[in-house]
Design a protein around this motif. Structure first.
Motif, PDB file in Angstrom:
ATOM      1  N   GLU A  10      46.305  36.599  -6.258  1.00  0.00           N
ATOM      2  CA  GLU A  10      45.975  36.927  -4.989  1.00  0.00           C
ATOM      3  C   GLU A  10      47.028  35.944  -4.148  1.00  0.00           C
ATOM      4  O   GLU A  10      47.623  36.424  -3.205  1.00  0.00           O
ATOM      5  CB  GLU A  10      44.501  36.479  -4.592  1.00  0.00           C
ATOM      6  N   VAL A  11      46.946  34.627  -4.430  1.00  0.00           N
ATOM      7  CA  VAL A  11      47.840  33.619  -3.832  1.00  0.00           C
ATOM      8  C   VAL A  11      49.285  34.207  -4.006  1.00  0.00           C
ATOM      9  O   VAL A  11      50.004  34.185  -2.842  1.00  0.00           O
ATOM     10  CB  VAL A  11      47.628  32.144  -4.065  1.00  0.00           C
ATOM     11  N   SER A  12      49.931  34.576  -5.128  1.00  0.00           N
ATOM     12  CA  SER A  12      51.139  34.879  -5.132  1.00  0.00           C
ATOM     13  C   SER A  12      51.588  36.061  -4.414  1.00  0.00           C
ATOM     14  O   SER A  12      52.515  36.144  -3.798  1.00  0.00           O
ATOM     15  CB  SER A  12      51.456  35.511  -6.753  1.00  0.00           C
ATOM     16  N   ARG A  13      50.673  37.044  -4.446  1.00  0.00           N
ATOM     17  CA  ARG A  13      51.101  38.407  -3.393  1.00  0.00           C
ATOM     18  C   ARG A  13      51.050  37.858  -1.883  1.00  0.00           C
ATOM     19  O   ARG A  13      51.766  38.190  -1.157  1.00  0.00           O
ATOM     20  CB  ARG A  13      49.627  39.364  -3.500  1.00  0.00           C
ATOM     21  N   GLU A  14      50.133  37.015  -1.454  1.00  0.00           N
ATOM     22  CA  GLU A  14      50.376  36.468   0.018  1.00  0.00           C
ATOM     23  C   GLU A  14      51.306  35.569   0.192  1.00  0.00           C
ATOM     24  O   GLU A  14      52.157  35.862   1.023  1.00  0.00           O
ATOM     25  CB  GLU A  14      48.969  35.947   0.308  1.00  0.00           C
ATOM     26  N   LEU A  15      51.590  34.666  -0.573  1.00  0.00           N
ATOM     27  CA  LEU A  15      52.732  33.886  -0.456  1.00  0.00           C
ATOM     28  C   LEU A  15      54.090  35.041  -0.687  1.00  0.00           C
ATOM     29  O   LEU A  15      54.950  34.529   0.384  1.00  0.00           O
ATOM     30  CB  LEU A  15      53.137  32.916  -1.691  1.00  0.00           C
ATOM     31  N   SER A  16      54.177  35.779  -1.303  1.00  0.00           N
ATOM     32  CA  SER A  16      55.355  36.734  -1.401  1.00  0.00           C
ATOM     33  C   SER A  16      55.447  37.334   0.095  1.00  0.00           C
ATOM     34  O   SER A  16      56.646  37.480   0.530  1.00  0.00           O
ATOM     35  CB  SER A  16      55.189  37.857  -2.411  1.00  0.00           C
ATOM     36  N   ALA A  17      54.490  38.002   0.565  1.00  0.00           N
ATOM     37  CA  ALA A  17      54.473  38.516   1.909  1.00  0.00           C
ATOM     38  C   ALA A  17      54.937  37.429   2.951  1.00  0.00           C
ATOM     39  O   ALA A  17      55.691  37.917   3.679  1.00  0.00           O
ATOM     40  CB  ALA A  17      53.101  39.190   2.183  1.00  0.00           C
ATOM     41  N   LYS A  18      54.569  36.456   2.808  1.00  0.00           N
ATOM     42  CA  LYS A  18      54.708  35.374   3.775  1.00  0.00           C
ATOM     43  C   LYS A  18      56.258  34.885   3.606  1.00  0.00           C
ATOM     44  O   LYS A  18      56.842  34.898   4.631  1.00  0.00           O
ATOM     45  CB  LYS A  18      53.965  34.121   3.669  1.00  0.00           C
TER      46      LYS A  18
END
Length: 174
Positions: free
Chosen positions: A55-63
């Motif tokens: 989950e954090v990986s997806r959100e960091l990638s988007a950011k």
């Protein structure tokens, strides 16, 4: 990696990680051949599981896609936890390692050398440890101030004995 890029990455990513009640432990940009890799290490008092990391990986990638902090070139984002033999650097790391076996490299003022012991208690000044007995001897108690620790890391235990009140009482009496 320049300090400026490191600071910008931390400023960009830390609020998102913190919003998940996680700690941003480390950020590293490395060159692997012609490619760049951004490694992000996250943790919490309870540890992190694979679902949280994903989950954090997806959100960091988007950011990161919204910002130019990594520049125009391609890179790979790797998000993970500190690992089994994690280094202990911050006060919270020692707290998280309570009841775990750790290896300490002592400062010259503390006599230098290495010490392997179980962390029993952590306070603002240092650690209460249980040093395993050698050749059938009982464990002994030892106090170690943070100022006496040059570096430390958690040790992997394959056959960890369960924590028993008897062992702790014997260590305190020694």
């Amino acid at each position: 990696m320049s300090t400026t890029q490191s600071e910008r990455l931390r400023e960009l990513l830390e609020p998102l990680v913190s919003s998940k009640d996680l700690d941003l432990e480390e950020i590293e940009v490395a060159s692997v051949g012609r490619k760049r890799v951004l490694r992000v290490v996250i943790d919490s008092d309870e540890g992190v599981d694979l679902d949280e990391i994903a989950e954090v990986s997806r959100e960091l990638s988007a950011k990161l896609d919204e910002d130019d902090v990594m520049g125009e070139g391609e890179y790979t984002l790797e998000v993970g936890s500190p690992g089994a033999e994690r280094p202990l650097k911050e006060h919270r790391h020692f707290v998280r390692a309570t009841d775990r076996l750790a290896r300490f490299w002592l400062t010259p003022d503390a006599g230098g050398g290495e010490l392997v012991a179980r962390i029993l208690k952590v306070d603002d000044e240092g650690l209460d440890l249980e040093v395993p007995g050698v050749k059938g001897r009982k464990p002994t108690a030892r106090r170690l101030a943070f100022t006496e620790i040059a570096r430390a890391r958690v040790e992997i235990e394959f056959s960890r004995k369960s924590k028993s009140p008897e062992n702790i009482e014997n260590a305190e009496e020694a």
